[in-house]
Design a protein around this motif. Sequence first.
Motif, short mmCIF file in Angstrom:
data_model
loop_
_atom_site.label_atom_id
_atom_site.label_comp_id
_atom_site.label_asym_id
_atom_site.label_seq_id
_atom_site.Cartn_x
_atom_site.Cartn_y
_atom_site.Cartn_z
N TRP A 7 -47.19 27.39 -22.21
CA TRP A 7 -48.00 28.52 -21.78
C TRP A 7 -48.61 28.11 -20.44
O TRP A 7 -49.46 27.21 -20.39
N ASP A 8 -48.18 28.72 -19.38
CA ASP A 8 -48.59 28.34 -18.04
C ASP A 8 -49.68 29.28 -17.53
O ASP A 8 -49.46 30.48 -17.40
N PHE A 9 -50.86 28.71 -17.24
CA PHE A 9 -51.99 29.52 -16.76
C PHE A 9 -52.23 29.37 -15.27
O PHE A 9 -53.29 29.77 -14.77
N ASP A 10 -51.26 28.81 -14.56
CA ASP A 10 -51.31 28.72 -13.09
C ASP A 10 -52.59 28.08 -12.57
O ASP A 10 -53.13 28.50 -11.54
N HIS A 11 -53.07 27.06 -13.26
CA HIS A 11 -54.26 26.33 -12.78
C HIS A 11 -53.89 25.24 -11.78
O HIS A 11 -54.76 24.80 -11.03
N CYS A 12 -52.65 24.81 -11.78
CA CYS A 12 -52.25 23.64 -11.00
C CYS A 12 -51.48 24.04 -9.75
O CYS A 12 -50.92 25.14 -9.66
N ASP A 13 -51.44 23.12 -8.80
CA ASP A 13 -50.64 23.29 -7.59
C ASP A 13 -49.17 23.31 -7.99
O ASP A 13 -48.68 22.35 -8.60
N PRO A 14 -48.44 24.39 -7.67
CA PRO A 14 -47.03 24.49 -8.07
C PRO A 14 -46.18 23.31 -7.60
O PRO A 14 -45.21 22.94 -8.27
N LYS A 15 -46.55 22.73 -6.45
CA LYS A 15 -45.77 21.62 -5.93
C LYS A 15 -45.99 20.33 -6.72
O LYS A 15 -45.15 19.43 -6.71
N CYS A 26 -52.35 23.72 -18.24
CA CYS A 26 -53.61 24.19 -17.68
C CYS A 26 -54.37 22.99 -17.12
O CYS A 26 -53.98 21.85 -17.31
N SER A 27 -55.48 23.29 -16.44
CA SER A 27 -56.30 22.23 -15.87
C SER A 27 -57.29 21.72 -16.91
O SER A 27 -57.87 22.50 -17.67
N TRP A 28 -57.50 20.40 -16.92
CA TRP A 28 -58.47 19.83 -17.85
C TRP A 28 -59.88 20.34 -17.56
O TRP A 28 -60.73 20.41 -18.44
N ALA A 29 -60.12 20.72 -16.31
CA ALA A 29 -61.45 21.18 -15.92
C ALA A 29 -61.68 22.66 -16.25
O ALA A 29 -62.79 23.16 -16.11
N ARG A 30 -60.63 23.36 -16.71
CA ARG A 30 -60.76 24.80 -16.97
C ARG A 30 -60.29 25.18 -18.38
O ARG A 30 -59.77 26.26 -18.61
N LEU A 31 -60.52 24.28 -19.32
CA LEU A 31 -60.10 24.54 -20.69
C LEU A 31 -60.80 25.73 -21.30
O LEU A 31 -60.26 26.42 -22.17
N ASP A 32 -62.04 25.99 -20.84
CA ASP A 32 -62.79 27.11 -21.41
C ASP A 32 -62.19 28.46 -21.03
O ASP A 32 -62.55 29.49 -21.62
N GLU A 33 -61.27 28.49 -20.06
CA GLU A 33 -60.63 29.74 -19.65
C GLU A 33 -59.37 30.04 -20.45
O GLU A 33 -58.79 31.12 -20.32
#
Length: 299
Positions: free
Chosen positions: A51-59, A112-119
Amino acid sequence: MAKGKNKSLEDRGGRPSKGSNGHSSRQNHRHMELKRNGNIETKFPVKLAMWDFDHCDPKKCSGKKLERLGMIKSLRVGEKFQGIVVSPNGTDVVCPDDKEIVEKHGASVVECSWARLDEVPFNKIGGRHERLLPYLVAANQVNYGRPWKLNCVEALAACFAIVGRVDWASELLSHFSWGPVFLELNKDLLEIYQKCTNSTSVKEAEASWLEKLELEIQERKAQSKDEDIWLTGNVNRQMNQLYISDDEKEGEEEDELSDKSKSIHYDSLGNVINLNSEDDGSNHEQLENVKYDLLGNII
């Protein structure tokens, strides 16, 4: 030029156009990228999903790279997965007993980003077999050496390695320059987990390992108190004392030199005349008999 001719279909509210091959522009772009990089779509032995939430840099996103390689499938929010779901929302940890589920239904992760788990809407994703990962250290370029902070491909590789499919883990990681380092970095710990059976035994092994690490840290701190200069008080004050003592020594040496210089005598050419307390004055008599020409040469 006709009105609105420069506008794309998307700007005019229409659907994106398809290429001559019938695929969307996004799909064609993906295939062109694979062709340009000299890669071909790689089929993995079991199902991989995320499940990709686009939190990370695609590159830099490892999940997106696996998707470009055709190895993993993106799931929509609301879709469930039948295999192992590596997720912070799990309660049990991955264990060797999960091998049958992995080999039959595959594994998935939450990208997802570890810093944005609440999202992340964890209640709308996942599946029947949600799992946590036990203690492991990251090898990726963003969180190298940090415990728990695994990225997408590391999480999948860890899942496969723990259930005994190190070959699958190696295959996944081989697509990343730093990938093989992950297995080397966690080799001893993964071997311990592989000898366990259920989730409880893995947790016990993890607790034992963490206790061992804590003891090593305490031992190092105890040793460093005697060896590490930064743990012995105010370093600046100590350095000032060192400088003061050095200055005092230099001052004493200068005093000694000045005392000695008072007893030193020179002839008319600037040569030192050695006059000791025990000198009987014969040097004086010899020098008095010496004569010089106009250039200072001895006659």
